[in-house]
Scaffold this motif. Structure first.
Motif, mmCIF file in Angstrom:
data_model
loop_
_atom_site.group_PDB
_atom_site.id
_atom_site.type_symbol
_atom_site.label_atom_id
_atom_site.label_comp_id
_atom_site.label_asym_id
_atom_site.label_seq_id
_atom_site.Cartn_x
_atom_site.Cartn_y
_atom_site.Cartn_z
ATOM 1 N N ALA A 22 -11.246 -71.812 1.565
ATOM 2 C CA ALA A 22 -10.724 -70.611 2.228
ATOM 3 C C ALA A 22 -11.262 -69.355 1.543
ATOM 4 O O ALA A 22 -11.741 -68.428 2.210
ATOM 5 C CB ALA A 22 -9.200 -70.627 2.227
ATOM 6 N N LYS A 23 -11.194 -69.333 0.230
ATOM 7 C CA LYS A 23 -11.694 -68.170 -0.524
ATOM 8 C C LYS A 23 -13.181 -67.979 -0.298
ATOM 9 O O LYS A 23 -13.656 -66.848 -0.139
ATOM 10 C CB LYS A 23 -11.376 -68.340 -2.006
ATOM 11 N N ALA A 24 -13.926 -69.072 -0.247
ATOM 12 C CA ALA A 24 -15.374 -68.992 -0.037
ATOM 13 C C ALA A 24 -15.726 -68.424 1.334
ATOM 14 O O ALA A 24 -16.806 -67.866 1.516
ATOM 15 C CB ALA A 24 -16.005 -70.376 -0.208
ATOM 16 N N MET A 30 -2.439 -66.789 0.655
ATOM 17 C CA MET A 30 -1.259 -65.927 0.591
ATOM 18 C C MET A 30 -0.101 -66.603 -0.130
ATOM 19 O O MET A 30 0.636 -65.970 -0.867
ATOM 20 C CB MET A 30 -0.820 -65.539 2.009
ATOM 21 N N SER A 31 0.060 -67.914 0.128
ATOM 22 C CA SER A 31 1.179 -68.646 -0.445
ATOM 23 C C SER A 31 0.944 -70.138 -0.284
ATOM 24 O O SER A 31 0.203 -70.560 0.606
ATOM 25 C CB SER A 31 2.475 -68.246 0.264
ATOM 26 N N VAL A 32 1.570 -70.905 -1.154
ATOM 27 C CA VAL A 32 1.549 -72.358 -1.037
ATOM 28 C C VAL A 32 2.995 -72.827 -1.118
ATOM 29 O O VAL A 32 3.715 -72.467 -2.053
ATOM 30 C CB VAL A 32 0.714 -73.017 -2.154
ATOM 31 N N VAL A 53 -0.237 -74.507 3.130
ATOM 32 C CA VAL A 53 -1.052 -73.457 2.519
ATOM 33 C C VAL A 53 -1.221 -72.353 3.555
ATOM 34 O O VAL A 53 -1.690 -72.611 4.671
ATOM 35 C CB VAL A 53 -2.433 -73.995 2.076
ATOM 36 N N GLU A 54 -0.798 -71.147 3.195
ATOM 37 C CA GLU A 54 -0.948 -70.002 4.088
ATOM 38 C C GLU A 54 -2.192 -69.215 3.680
ATOM 39 O O GLU A 54 -2.338 -68.843 2.517
ATOM 40 C CB GLU A 54 0.271 -69.095 4.013
ATOM 41 N N VAL A 55 -3.085 -69.000 4.657
ATOM 42 C CA VAL A 55 -4.330 -68.275 4.400
ATOM 43 C C VAL A 55 -4.477 -67.132 5.396
ATOM 44 O O VAL A 55 -3.917 -67.176 6.496
ATOM 45 C CB VAL A 55 -5.559 -69.219 4.470
ATOM 46 N N CYS A 56 -5.233 -66.114 4.992
ATOM 47 C CA CYS A 56 -5.436 -64.965 5.879
ATOM 48 C C CYS A 56 -6.799 -64.341 5.616
ATOM 49 O O CYS A 56 -7.196 -64.175 4.462
ATOM 50 C CB CYS A 56 -4.333 -63.932 5.650
ATOM 51 N N SER A 57 -7.475 -63.991 6.681
ATOM 52 C CA SER A 57 -8.732 -63.251 6.604
ATOM 53 C C SER A 57 -8.407 -61.775 6.818
ATOM 54 O O SER A 57 -8.020 -61.385 7.930
ATOM 55 C CB SER A 57 -9.696 -63.730 7.681
ATOM 56 N N PRO A 58 -8.540 -60.940 5.793
ATOM 57 C CA PRO A 58 -8.202 -59.520 5.955
ATOM 58 C C PRO A 58 -8.961 -58.850 7.100
ATOM 59 O O PRO A 58 -8.385 -58.062 7.849
ATOM 60 C CB PRO A 58 -8.584 -58.902 4.606
ATOM 61 N N LYS A 59 -10.234 -59.191 7.239
ATOM 62 C CA LYS A 59 -11.055 -58.595 8.306
ATOM 63 C C LYS A 59 -10.455 -58.894 9.676
ATOM 64 O O LYS A 59 -10.260 -57.989 10.500
ATOM 65 C CB LYS A 59 -12.476 -59.157 8.207
ATOM 66 N N HIS A 60 -10.144 -60.153 9.919
ATOM 67 C CA HIS A 60 -9.612 -60.549 11.226
ATOM 68 C C HIS A 60 -8.180 -60.052 11.418
ATOM 69 O O HIS A 60 -7.801 -59.647 12.517
ATOM 70 C CB HIS A 60 -9.691 -62.063 11.392
ATOM 71 N N PRO A 76 0.625 -65.393 8.217
ATOM 72 C CA PRO A 76 -0.773 -65.809 8.125
ATOM 73 C C PRO A 76 -0.978 -67.175 8.747
ATOM 74 O O PRO A 76 -0.022 -67.837 9.145
ATOM 75 C CB PRO A 76 -1.013 -65.850 6.609
ATOM 76 N N CYS A 77 -2.226 -67.611 8.802
ATOM 77 C CA CYS A 77 -2.528 -68.951 9.317
ATOM 78 C C CYS A 77 -1.985 -69.983 8.332
ATOM 79 O O CYS A 77 -2.095 -69.822 7.127
ATOM 80 C CB CYS A 77 -4.035 -69.135 9.464
#
Length: 126
Positions: A22-24, A30-32, A53-60, A76-77
């Motif tokens: 996700a980071k790559a 955001m959170s686990v 696992v909550e992830v988010c793309s700042p751009k999107h 977040p997703c």
């Protein structure tokens, strides 16, 4: 619509890989949520390991929230990782399916791009 994958890897191995992938791809973790541990500590255990696992793309996120603040209710997703039938399942709700709830058809290309990236994150973590 759910996007699902299965793997022989452990829940923890997949979690670590998802965070890295996700980071790559420009997403922040955001959170686990260690769901199975939380439920066990509350006295209502489940009989399998489950992590979200909550992830988010700042751009999107900026693109969709600039158009409709209500979309924040779906952010977040979330990527669920859990055991089922001696396999580890990796699952998320398709961003394109969630977008249908908000009547913002012009945001479909953004949702499609996020969905493509989420699938890549998940597949590369297997």
């Amino acid at each position: 619509m759910l996007i699902n994958f299965e793997t022989e890897k452990s829940v923890q191995e997949v979690r670590q890989a998802i965070e890295e992938k996700a980071k790559a791809k420009g997403f922040g973790v955001m959170s686990v949520h260690e769901v199975s541990n939380i439920l066990k500590n509350k006295g209502v255990p489940i009989d399998y390991e489950c992590i979200i696992v909550e992830v988010c793309s700042p751009k999107h996120a900026s693109q969709v929230l600039s158009k409709n603040a209500f979309i924040s209710t779906a952010m977040p997703c979330r990527i669920a990782i859990f055991q089922r039938d001696n396999k580890t399942v990796v699952s998320t709700i398709a961003p394109t399916a969630m977008l249908d709830m908000y009547n913002e058809p012009e945001l479909k290309p953004v949702a499609e791009e996020v969905e493509k990236l989420m699938k890549e994150i998940m597949e590369e973590s297997l």
